[in-house]
Design an enzyme around this catalytic site. Sequence first.
Site, PDB file in Angstrom:
ATOM      1  N   HIS A 296       0.844  -1.204   0.000  1.00  0.00           N
ATOM      2  CA  HIS A 296       0.000   0.000   0.000  1.00  0.00           C
ATOM      3  C   HIS A 296       0.880   1.256   0.000  1.00  0.00           C
ATOM      4  O   HIS A 296       0.632   2.201  -0.729  1.00  0.00           O
ATOM      5  CB  HIS A 296      -0.874   0.055   1.266  1.00  0.00           C
TER       6      HIS A 296
ATOM      7  N   LYS B 255     -16.101  -6.441   5.788  1.00  0.00           N
ATOM      8  CA  LYS B 255     -14.988  -7.260   6.274  1.00  0.00           C
ATOM      9  C   LYS B 255     -14.908  -7.190   7.797  1.00  0.00           C
ATOM     10  O   LYS B 255     -15.169  -6.139   8.383  1.00  0.00           O
ATOM     11  CB  LYS B 255     -13.667  -6.721   5.721  1.00  0.00           C
TER      12      LYS B 255
ATOM     13  N   ARG C 270      -2.067  -5.852  -8.389  1.00  0.00           N
ATOM     14  CA  ARG C 270      -0.933  -6.720  -8.041  1.00  0.00           C
ATOM     15  C   ARG C 270      -0.737  -7.834  -9.047  1.00  0.00           C
ATOM     16  O   ARG C 270       0.380  -8.270  -9.295  1.00  0.00           O
ATOM     17  CB  ARG C 270      -1.147  -7.337  -6.645  1.00  0.00           C
TER      18      ARG C 270
ATOM     19  N   SER D 193      -3.066  -7.745   3.179  1.00  0.00           N
ATOM     20  CA  SER D 193      -3.180  -7.558   4.630  1.00  0.00           C
ATOM     21  C   SER D 193      -3.432  -8.899   5.318  1.00  0.00           C
ATOM     22  O   SER D 193      -2.879  -9.177   6.378  1.00  0.00           O
ATOM     23  CB  SER D 193      -4.304  -6.564   4.938  1.00  0.00           C
TER      24      SER D 193
END
Length: 158
Positions: A18, A42, A91, A129
């Site tokens: 990030h 989440k 990514r 994460s």
Amino acid sequence: MTNIAIYPGSFDPITNGHLDIIRRASKLCDKLIVAVLVNSSKKNLFTFDERIHMIEDAISDLDNVCVKTFSGLLVDYCTQNNVSAIIRGLRAVSDFEYELQMAQMNRKLEDNVETIFLTASTKYSFLSSSIVKEIARYKGNIEELVPKKACEYLVEKF
Ligand code: COA
């Protein structure tokens, strides 16, 4: 006119991936808002305050970057805060389908806000994460994966 961009996400916690996107995006705009989503479905490990603290510490050397929270639709926040561009990182090809769908929907909702994709640096292309939390949970070395403050928080949490 000031070019304001936003980099939204959950940041639970911020990773070096990030941070890489934040640093590079900050050179493309006058002001960059790192926006932490409040109403996420989440289940987050860290509180908003903890996530904001970790991000603030990591971006302290970047003069044109600030951290905010937002809830509701991202495009509404953009309109209310004169944000003209949403920054997202890619990514791998697997990110693309979801990101394309979001970008197109955001464009349909508000066509004055553009989405700009930055490709993740190769050394961070495997980071997320969740994977960092998993490594921390099993006491693996996370020093090269997250900024210093996030590393401290993760060690403390587990
Ligand atoms: N480096 C490291 N990790 C990265 C990364 C990078 N460059 N880019 C993405 N990731 C990871 C994150 O760590 C996260 O991992 P995790 O799932 O293990 O936690 C994952 O990719 C995706 O998270 P994030 O980028 O935070 O996105 P999100 O899916 O949690 O949230 C929002 C995306 C906030 C942009 C979106 O949900 C949103 O806009 N919500 C507001 C409501 C709205 O407007 N909805 C309509 C959208 S069309």
